[in-house]
Write a protein that holds these residues in place. Structure first.
Motif, short mmCIF file in Angstrom:
data_model
loop_
_atom_site.label_atom_id
_atom_site.label_comp_id
_atom_site.label_asym_id
_atom_site.label_seq_id
_atom_site.Cartn_x
_atom_site.Cartn_y
_atom_site.Cartn_z
N HIS A 35 0.84 -1.19 0.00
CA HIS A 35 0.00 0.00 0.00
C HIS A 35 0.88 1.24 0.00
O HIS A 35 1.84 1.33 0.75
N GLY A 36 0.55 2.18 -0.89
CA GLY A 36 1.38 3.38 -0.96
C GLY A 36 0.59 4.65 -0.82
O GLY A 36 1.16 5.74 -0.78
N CYS A 37 -0.74 4.56 -0.74
CA CYS A 37 -1.52 5.80 -0.68
C CYS A 37 -2.89 5.59 -0.03
O CYS A 37 -3.43 6.50 0.55
N GLU A 38 -3.45 4.42 -0.18
CA GLU A 38 -4.79 4.11 0.29
C GLU A 38 -5.82 5.08 -0.25
O GLU A 38 -6.80 5.41 0.40
N GLY A 40 -6.23 4.98 -4.00
CA GLY A 40 -6.41 4.62 -5.41
C GLY A 40 -5.43 5.30 -6.36
O GLY A 40 -5.66 5.34 -7.57
N GLU A 41 -4.33 5.83 -5.84
CA GLU A 41 -3.43 6.59 -6.70
C GLU A 41 -2.22 5.79 -7.19
O GLU A 41 -1.68 6.08 -8.25
N CYS A 42 -1.75 4.83 -6.39
CA CYS A 42 -0.42 4.27 -6.68
C CYS A 42 -0.43 2.88 -7.27
O CYS A 42 0.54 2.47 -7.90
N GLY A 43 -1.49 2.12 -7.06
CA GLY A 43 -1.55 0.79 -7.66
C GLY A 43 -0.75 -0.29 -6.94
O GLY A 43 -0.73 -1.44 -7.37
N ALA A 44 -0.08 0.06 -5.86
CA ALA A 44 0.72 -0.95 -5.14
C ALA A 44 -0.17 -2.04 -4.57
O ALA A 44 0.27 -3.15 -4.32
N CYS A 45 -1.44 -1.72 -4.34
CA CYS A 45 -2.34 -2.65 -3.66
C CYS A 45 -3.20 -3.45 -4.63
O CYS A 45 -4.16 -4.10 -4.21
N PRO A 55 -7.79 -1.60 -7.27
CA PRO A 55 -7.06 -1.21 -6.07
C PRO A 55 -7.78 -1.77 -4.84
O PRO A 55 -8.94 -1.42 -4.59
N CYS A 57 -7.34 -1.08 -1.89
CA CYS A 57 -7.57 -0.06 -0.85
C CYS A 57 -8.93 0.61 -1.01
O CYS A 57 -9.45 1.18 -0.07
#
Ligand code: FES
Ligand code: FES
Lengths: 155, 787
Positions: A35-38, A40-45, A55, A57
């Motif tokens: 998780h990088g932002c929670e 919906g911005e970063c896509g890590a999740c 996403p 998150c």
């Protein structure tokens, strides 16, 4: 009580109504999803829900009833990597590795949809996943390589 | 044949030692751990750019069920410190407190709450009542120095601020020769001012730290840090507890880029663990990251350069005005690097630097990949380009004619150390000329520079820029490594070195494997644990390959010696009659014993001892890696949009220990540098509030934004480096911005003097240039000179 398939296994959870899938996964010690932002911005999740990359998150755990969820833990095992994972390792597409699970899931969705993607297809598919380490060069290369290998295996 | 081709492990594309587990999602980052009863921490941050806290009332928050601990200036000891994670003695002023009665930027700490759940923590933060006396804020560094400007650090107990009353953090002057004299006798003098904006590291993993008490009542901090040992030392100060009561662990880190060199949050979790005895976790939100973490210091830099009748550079002066934001973290040393690197790249007889860092009520500057060098090279390389064009010379040849060479002294190295006097140095290896040639050929410089300018809406141009960095901080940085042999011929390498996604663990394993002739898989790497691994200054200043690699090599050589002695003894020959090869000791008559047999012998059979070594490495030289970078752009003259079509980097990092990882460093740094060049900028309202608080608005490059990236590793052999290696992680971020700005000039004839090069700036410059702008008369000599 929510019932869904997580990497092929039926799970039943009773989580608070406001919990995201991301939170649910991590509280269950499925730490592969990052998780990088929670927001919906970063896509890590990113995970796959019924085959689509979303996403986690922004996905409410409660909305998953009856769905199929796939995370990075379902991809491969030690010594038995999925071709995408293998390609990410081989071409050096992993630096810090924090974006990697999200990248893999977004790529998996792409390769199921378009088994022989163009470079532009790959770039489009990875656009939702931010990476601050690699400059995307090697991740794009990795997805193209994996696609090629998977095609070869089929034929 | 290159010298690196004789190596077995170094110079090979070994996959990372940790790649497989990361691909499986099993890499353990700080957050991938569950501790029973773990609390969550939240921070209340200032809504004002400058204010005094008149009253803080936490009574309602305290009554909330599930609140475990509340921290604010009334409950936490006041100790001046700096969050800049640097060595001792710290070059940054001690101008901050865990909690203060004053807030100095929007997002500054006011209070913190640890609670059973994130929801309760948030609720409690909302219940804290704070009464502020709002003070006038100052956002511009020039205005901050004016008599009568609000004084940001009026506290008595800050230490080592240069001139707090004038908001001056630090002032730095250095020179070589007489610049004024050189400029007055020059035939032409050019003076230009450049502005570089605020940017963010934006590592995808936010700052995160966990803390708990161990069974010996020591506090353990597991944190995403670049500097575990500095973290421990600084925590001991700010917590006012003995250093030996603290253990810092660095798990996997999800990118740092300098942002995690800061001791930004570790004090909070440690305080809560100490007070409650319970585990606690704090992770900054992305919005917090985007205004309450650190930034690249904005610089406003004026260069004056003089040339003689032949067009040779005779003098260069650099004036830097640095905006340090609310605290002085890295303020002085970033200016040192900007000046040192930019003033050293070309052979110029007279040089001077005058640099001032100033407090404002804006987010705080910090370490950021390149550490001032990008702020030094945007001005320098823009001006060199302008001068060459003005003189009717090819900018590539002009650079090559002036470039520093192997054997030249580094002119500023003594004057500009790490906030104190440095050491005389001369250039050892240099591949700068080859970088210029290779990169130029790769982008097809000659053809593209001479092409007929476009006429349509979209016009193409090429530009270039060069740069140099260092390899560690000379005379200051130190790295240590320990190596221990096991019965199966494997080795445990313990090192303080800090892999933050850079591949340091792999690089160290390769160096050890090379020295010992064993396989990389036989080197088990364990790093960054202040209890168990030897010291290392940490992952910054491009020091890891050069210094940590150097320490690992020394330890391996010591171990190899011990192995050789025992091996010779087992073979019953003298040490001069054996050599080490493929994890065996081999005698001249062809008999051999394996590493495994040797270790078994030393542990169990005869005159038992543990084959092991610890070695330290430091250096009084910091060999510069070099870069020549080239951009091809297309400018839309209707909108001012700059599209980068192709970007070529030619990098001299000595011998690349792992070429695949080195390429990865180049690609990642270039892309981060292109963000700095054209798209990234933190912006603020008139009262100092941040405007861009998520990653949709603060636009870092995505997979779709990118041009064709080409990287060339130009190999040199650095005699002082481990197996010929120099640093690689920072150098490629230094020159993308000026290369792009210079390419824009080549395309449409306008120079952009500030970063980022936004469509608006380009469009306005085109308008100013006027409708008179006609592509047929692309006027490369537009720039005026002051003679
Ligand atoms: S954490 Fe879900 S998109 Fe960033
Ligand atoms: S590898 Fe670090 S964010 Fe992608």
């Amino acid at each position: 009580m929510t019932e869904f398939h997580l990497n092929g296994q039926l799970v039943r959870v009773d989580s608070p109504v406001n919990w995201s899938l991301l939170r649910l996964l991590r509280e269950q010690r499925w730490w592969g999803t990052k998780h990088g932002c929670e927001g919906g911005e970063c896509g890590a999740c990113a995970v796959l829900v019924d085959g689509r990359a979303v996403p986690s998150c922004l996905t409410l755990a409660h909305s998953l009833h009856g769905k199929r969820v796939e995370t990075v833990e379902g991809l491969g095992k030690p010594g038995d990597l999925h071709p995408l994972q293998e390609a990410f390792v081989d071409v050096g597409a992993i630096q810090c590795g924090y974006c990697t699970p999200g990248m893999l899931m977004a790529s998996l969705e792409l390769l199921r949809r378009i088994p022989d993607p163009t470079e532009a297809d790959v770039r489009d598919a990875l656009t939702g996943t931010l990476c601050r380490c690699t400059g995307y060069v090697k991740p794009v290369e990795a997805v193209l390589l994996a696609a090629q290998k998977m095609q070869e295996e089929l034929s | 044949m290159s010298r690196s081709s004789q190596f077995q492990s170094v110079g090979r594309k070994t996959p990372r030692v940790d790649a497989e587990k990361l691909a499986l999602g099993r890499g353990t980052f700080a957050d991938d751990l569950e501790l029973p009863g773990m609390l969550t921490l939240g921070v209340l941050r200032s809504p004002h750019a400058h204010a005094r806290i008149v009253r803080i009332d936490t009574s309602r928050a305290e009554e909330l069920d599930g609140v475990a601990c509340i921290l604010h200036h009334g409950t936490v000891e006041r100790i001046a410190y700096s969050s800049a994670g640097q060595g001792h003695p710290e070059p940054s002023p001690w101008d901050m407190f865990a909690f203060d009665v004053k807030v100095r930027h929007v997002g500054d700490r006011v209070a913190a709450v640890a609670a059973e759940t994130p929801e309760i923590a948030q609720q409690a933060l909302d219940l804290i009542e704070v009464e502020y006396e709002v003070l006038p804020a100052v956002l511009d560094p020039m205005e901050a120095m004016v008599e009568g400007a609000p004084v940001i650090h009026d506290e008595e107990d800050a230490e080592r601020i240069h001139d707090a009353n004038r908001n001056i953090v630090a002032h730095l002057q250095a020179s070589k020769g007489d610049v004024e004299e050189a400029l007055s006798s020059a035939s032409r003098v050019y003076e230009r001012t450049y502005e570089m904006g605020y940017v963010q590291h934006a590592a995808i993993e936010p700052h995160i730290a966990l803390a708990w008490m161990d069974e010996d009542d020591r506090v353990v901090v597991r944190t995403a840090t670049q500097v575990p040992f500095h973290c421990r030392r600084i925590l001991a100060r700010v917590l006012n507890i003995p250093l030996k009561r603290i253990r810092v662990l660095k798990p996997r880190v999800g990118g740092g880029f300098g942002g995690k060199q800061e001791i930004l949050i570790e004090d909070l979790v440690a305080l809560v663990a100490l007070r409650t005895g319970r585990p606690v976790r704090y992770e900054m939100t992305r919005a917090e990251e985007l205004h309450a973490a650190r930034t690249r210091h904005p610089h406003r830099t004026t260069l004056r350069a003089g040339v003689d009748e032949d067009g040779r550079l005779v003098g260069l002066s650099m004036n830097i005005l640095e905006n340090s934001g609310a605290y002085g973290c890295h303020a002085l040393t970033v200016m040192c690097v900007a000046g040192d690197k930019a003033l050293s790249l070309y052979r110029i007889p007279a040089l001077s630097l005058d640099a001032i860092a100033v407090y404002t009520n804006l987010p705080v500057g910090g370490a950021f990949r390149g550490y001032g060098a990008p702020q030094g090279f945007f001005p320098l390389e823009s001006l060199i380009d302008e001068i060459a064009n003005d003189l009717g010379k090819d900018p590539l040849e002009y650079r090559r004619d002036h470039a520093i060479r192997s054997g030249d002294p580094l002119p500023m190295s003594k004057a500009l150390g790490e906030g104190r006097e440095g050491f005389e140095q001369t250039i050892g290896s240099s591949g700068l000329f080859e970088c210029i040639e290779t990169g130029g050929a790769s982008i097809d410089w000659k053809t593209k520079r001479s092409r007929v300018p476009g006429k349509g809406r979209f016009r193409r141009g090429v530009g270039m820029a060069c740069a140099m960095q260092g390899s560690g901080i000379p005379g200051i940085d130190m790295a240590a490594a320990g190596l221990k042999m096991n019965e199966d011929g494997s080795f445990n390498l313990t090192a303080g070195a800090t892999d933050i996604g850079t591949g340091a663990d792999t690089m160290l394993a390769q160096i050890v494997a090379e020295a010992l002739t064993c396989s990389v898989e036989d080197v088990l790497v364990y790093t960054s644990d202040t209890d168990l691994t030897p010291f290392d200054t940490g992952a910054y200043a491009s020091s890891t390959t050069y210094l940590s690699g150097g320490a690992a090599k020394k330890a391996a050589e010591d171990v190899k010696e011990q192995i050789t002695v025992r091996g010779a003894r087992m073979l019953e020959v003298g040490v001069e009659d054996v050599h080490v090869e493929q994890a065996h000791v081999v005698s001249t008559d062809g008999r051999k014993v394996s590493f495994s047999e040797i270790c078994l012998d030393t542990l169990y059979v005869e005159e038992q001892f543990q084959i092991q070594a610890v070695a330290s490495h430091m250096s009084y030289v910091s060999p510069p890696p070099f870069a020549a970078q080239f951009a091809e752009v297309e400018v839309d003259v209707e909108t001012g949009i700059v599209r980068i079509l192709r970007f070529v980097s030619a990098i001299d990092c000595g011998v690349a220990v792992n070429p695949q990882m080195a390429e990865g460093q180049v690609e990642g740094a270039v892309v981060q540098g292109l963000g700095y060049a054209i798209s990234e900028e933190m912006i603020f309202t008139e009262d100092g509030s941040p405007v861009l608080l998520d990653l949709q608005d603060y636009h870092i490059p995505t997979a779709r934004d990118l041009p064709e990236l080409v990287g060339h590793l130009v190999e040199t052999y650095e005699e002082t480096g481990p197996f010929g290696a120099k640093a690689v992680a920072e150098i490629p971020i230094d020159a993308p911005a000026p290369a792009v700005a210079n390419a824009v000039f080549d395309a449409v004839g306008v120079r952009i003097y500030s970063l980022p090069v936004t469509p608006e700036k380009v469009w306005r410059a085109l308008q100013r240039k006027g409708r008179s702008f006609s592509p047929d008369t692309k006027d490369k000599n537009r720039a005026t000179t002051r003679s």
